[in-house]
Design a protein around this motif. Structure first.
Motif, PDB file in Angstrom:
ATOM      1  N   PRO A  42      55.591  -5.706 -28.745  1.00 45.41           N
ATOM      2  CA  PRO A  42      54.399  -6.552 -28.955  1.00 45.41           C
ATOM      3  C   PRO A  42      53.761  -7.108 -27.679  1.00 45.41           C
ATOM      4  CG  PRO A  42      56.403  -7.747 -29.529  1.00 45.41           C
ATOM      5  CD  PRO A  42      56.818  -6.335 -29.283  1.00 45.41           C
ATOM      6  N   VAL A  43      54.551  -7.234 -26.596  1.00 49.46           N
ATOM      7  CA  VAL A  43      53.974  -7.613 -25.307  1.00 49.46           C
ATOM      8  C   VAL A  43      54.027  -6.373 -24.422  1.00 49.46           C
ATOM      9  CG1 VAL A  43      54.109  -9.140 -23.320  1.00 49.46           C
ATOM     10  CG2 VAL A  43      54.796  -9.972 -25.584  1.00 49.46           C
ATOM     11  N   PRO A  44      52.904  -5.834 -24.005  1.00 42.75           N
ATOM     12  CA  PRO A  44      52.910  -4.546 -23.311  1.00 42.75           C
ATOM     13  C   PRO A  44      53.346  -4.668 -21.852  1.00 42.75           C
ATOM     14  CG  PRO A  44      50.687  -5.386 -23.443  1.00 42.75           C
ATOM     15  CD  PRO A  44      51.540  -6.346 -24.235  1.00 42.75           C
ATOM     16  N   LEU A  45      53.677  -3.519 -21.296  1.00 45.34           N
ATOM     17  CA  LEU A  45      53.939  -3.399 -19.866  1.00 45.34           C
ATOM     18  C   LEU A  45      52.721  -3.882 -19.090  1.00 45.34           C
ATOM     19  CD1 LEU A  45      56.250  -1.953 -18.082  1.00 45.34           C
ATOM     20  CD2 LEU A  45      54.650  -0.054 -17.962  1.00 45.34           C
ATOM     21  N   ARG A  46      52.977  -4.687 -18.008  1.00 42.20           N
ATOM     22  CA  ARG A  46      51.830  -5.217 -17.264  1.00 42.20           C
ATOM     23  C   ARG A  46      52.235  -5.509 -15.827  1.00 42.20           C
ATOM     24  NH1 ARG A  46      55.924  -9.037 -18.051  1.00 42.20           N
ATOM     25  NH2 ARG A  46      55.304 -11.083 -17.280  1.00 42.20           N
ATOM     26  N   HIS A  47      51.223  -5.639 -14.952  1.00 42.74           N
ATOM     27  CA  HIS A  47      51.408  -6.125 -13.590  1.00 42.74           C
ATOM     28  C   HIS A  47      51.342  -7.651 -13.647  1.00 42.74           C
ATOM     29  CE1 HIS A  47      51.060  -2.266 -11.442  1.00 42.74           C
ATOM     30  NE2 HIS A  47      50.141  -1.942 -12.336  1.00 42.74           N
ATOM     31  N   THR A  48      52.430  -8.320 -13.306  1.00 41.06           N
ATOM     32  CA  THR A  48      52.465  -9.775 -13.371  1.00 41.06           C
ATOM     33  C   THR A  48      51.610 -10.394 -12.276  1.00 41.06           C
ATOM     34  OG1 THR A  48      54.698  -9.731 -14.296  1.00 41.06           O
ATOM     35  CG2 THR A  48      53.980 -11.797 -13.289  1.00 41.06           C
ATOM     36  N   VAL A  49      50.825 -11.398 -12.657  1.00 44.24           N
ATOM     37  CA  VAL A  49      50.005 -12.141 -11.703  1.00 44.24           C
ATOM     38  C   VAL A  49      50.773 -13.379 -11.266  1.00 44.24           C
ATOM     39  CG1 VAL A  49      47.826 -13.358 -11.338  1.00 44.24           C
ATOM     40  CG2 VAL A  49      47.895 -11.309 -12.796  1.00 44.24           C
ATOM     41  N   LEU A  50      50.902 -13.563  -9.951  1.00 44.44           N
ATOM     42  CA  LEU A  50      51.628 -14.696  -9.390  1.00 44.44           C
ATOM     43  C   LEU A  50      50.723 -15.913  -9.307  1.00 44.44           C
ATOM     44  CD1 LEU A  50      53.472 -12.740  -6.552  1.00 44.44           C
ATOM     45  CD2 LEU A  50      54.395 -13.445  -8.766  1.00 44.44           C
ATOM     46  N   PRO A  51      51.309 -17.110  -9.232  1.00 46.08           N
ATOM     47  CA  PRO A  51      50.484 -18.333  -9.227  1.00 46.08           C
ATOM     48  C   PRO A  51      49.447 -18.376  -8.114  1.00 46.08           C
ATOM     49  CG  PRO A  51      52.766 -18.882  -9.663  1.00 46.08           C
ATOM     50  CD  PRO A  51      52.750 -17.427  -9.322  1.00 46.08           C
ATOM     51  N   GLY A  52      49.744 -17.765  -6.962  1.00 44.95           N
ATOM     52  CA  GLY A  52      48.795 -17.770  -5.863  1.00 44.95           C
ATOM     53  C   GLY A  52      47.691 -16.738  -5.989  1.00 44.95           C
ATOM     54  N   GLY A  53      47.732 -15.934  -7.068  1.00 46.77           N
ATOM     55  CA  GLY A  53      46.704 -14.927  -7.287  1.00 46.77           C
ATOM     56  C   GLY A  53      47.133 -13.518  -6.930  1.00 46.77           C
ATOM     57  N   GLY A  54      48.270 -13.371  -6.258  1.00 47.01           N
ATOM     58  CA  GLY A  54      48.776 -12.043  -5.950  1.00 47.01           C
ATOM     59  C   GLY A  54      49.233 -11.326  -7.216  1.00 47.01           C
ATOM     60  N   VAL A  55      49.285 -10.014  -7.142  1.00 45.16           N
ATOM     61  CA  VAL A  55      49.679  -9.200  -8.283  1.00 45.16           C
ATOM     62  C   VAL A  55      50.876  -8.348  -7.892  1.00 45.16           C
ATOM     63  CG1 VAL A  55      48.953  -7.428  -9.929  1.00 45.16           C
ATOM     64  CG2 VAL A  55      47.300  -9.132  -9.124  1.00 45.16           C
ATOM     65  N   MET A  56      51.909  -8.385  -8.706  1.00 43.05           N
ATOM     66  CA  MET A  56      53.098  -7.597  -8.424  1.00 43.05           C
ATOM     67  C   MET A  56      52.790  -6.110  -8.533  1.00 43.05           C
ATOM     68  SD  MET A  56      56.020  -9.906 -10.330  1.00 43.05           S
ATOM     69  CE  MET A  56      57.267  -8.647 -10.140  1.00 43.05           C
TER      70      MET A  56
END
Length: 236
Positions: A42-56
């Motif tokens: 139900p929660v898809p694979l994603r690029h996590t967004v960090l609090p500072g705006g960076g993306v994993m």
């Protein structure tokens, strides 16, 4: 998979053990199939967004508890608000088997009860910056399984992101466990080796990493857990 000269089990640091070629191809394929199902929701694979705006650069999906920087919750409030897939009993049993392979049949192994899995997919360009796993209330070991492309896994010290550290090649089917004095060691993935995946693993490209953990949160879902130190860059 093991070839003529299987790689030996290695103690990388106190409590940190590398067991090469532990997961056979048929079990790798089963785990890959399960991860593909979880990646659809139900929660898809994603690029996590960090609090500072960076993306994993890695893509992540979670089971049992949802990880987001830097806490766990039952629902993925940073993605779609859905409740994450339940953590299956067979995955917990796999974690106990892994601990037995790493540490032997000791009482902490029998008590090990992981309740979350963080599943990371690395393409050829993905990296993971040096970090500690400190969101969990439990100090139980982390079990890490690698499938697909080989990577360089950098295992460091508990004080900082810098040397001393040890670089370990993790290939498909390899197990890495860290607990005890090494439970909060900094670690990361500076390199993935594209084209090294064996199709027999169920992965034709990329690296799948499944880490099993005890959150220590019980039935709570209100974010009452340790906060980790900030990651240095968006490649976590």
């Amino acid at each position: 998979m093991s070839g003529l000269f299987p790689r030996p089990r290695a103690v990388v640091a106190p409590g940190a053990v590398h067991v090469p070629e532990w997961l056979p191809p048929e079990r790798q394929r089963e785990l890959v199939a399960a991860c593909r199902k979880w990646a659809r929701g139900p929660v898809p694979l994603r690029h996590t967004v960090l609090p500072g705006g960076g993306v994993m650069s890695v893509q992540t999906v979670c089971v049992g508890w949802h990880w987001q920087p830097y806490r766990y919750s039952r629902t993925a409030d940073d993605v779609n608000g859905a409740r994450v897939a339940g953590f299956p009993d067979w995955l917990a049993e796999l974690g106990r088997e892994a601990l037995t392979a790493a540490y032997g049949d000791e009482s902490p192994v029998r008590r090990y009860a992981p309740d979350t899995a963080l599943i990371n997919f690395y393409d050829g360009a993905a990296r993971m910056g040096m970090h500690q796993d400190k969101e969990e209330l439990s100090g139980a070991p982390v079990v890490s399984l690698s499938i697909g492309d080989t990577c360089v896994f950098r295992f460091g010290n508990t004080e900082n992101r810098h040397k001393p550290y040890t670089d370990v090649e993790l290939a498909s089917g390899d197990l890495f466990v860290f607990g005890g004095p090494s439970r909060f060691a900094f670690h990361g993935v500076p390199k993935v080796c594209p084209g090294t995946a064996d199709p027999a693993s169920g992965m034709s490209r990329g690296r799948l990493n499944v880490t099993l953990r005890e959150t220590g949160l019980g039935t709570f879902g209100d974010g009452r857990q340790r906060r980790s130190r900030e990651f240095p860059n968006s490649s976590r």
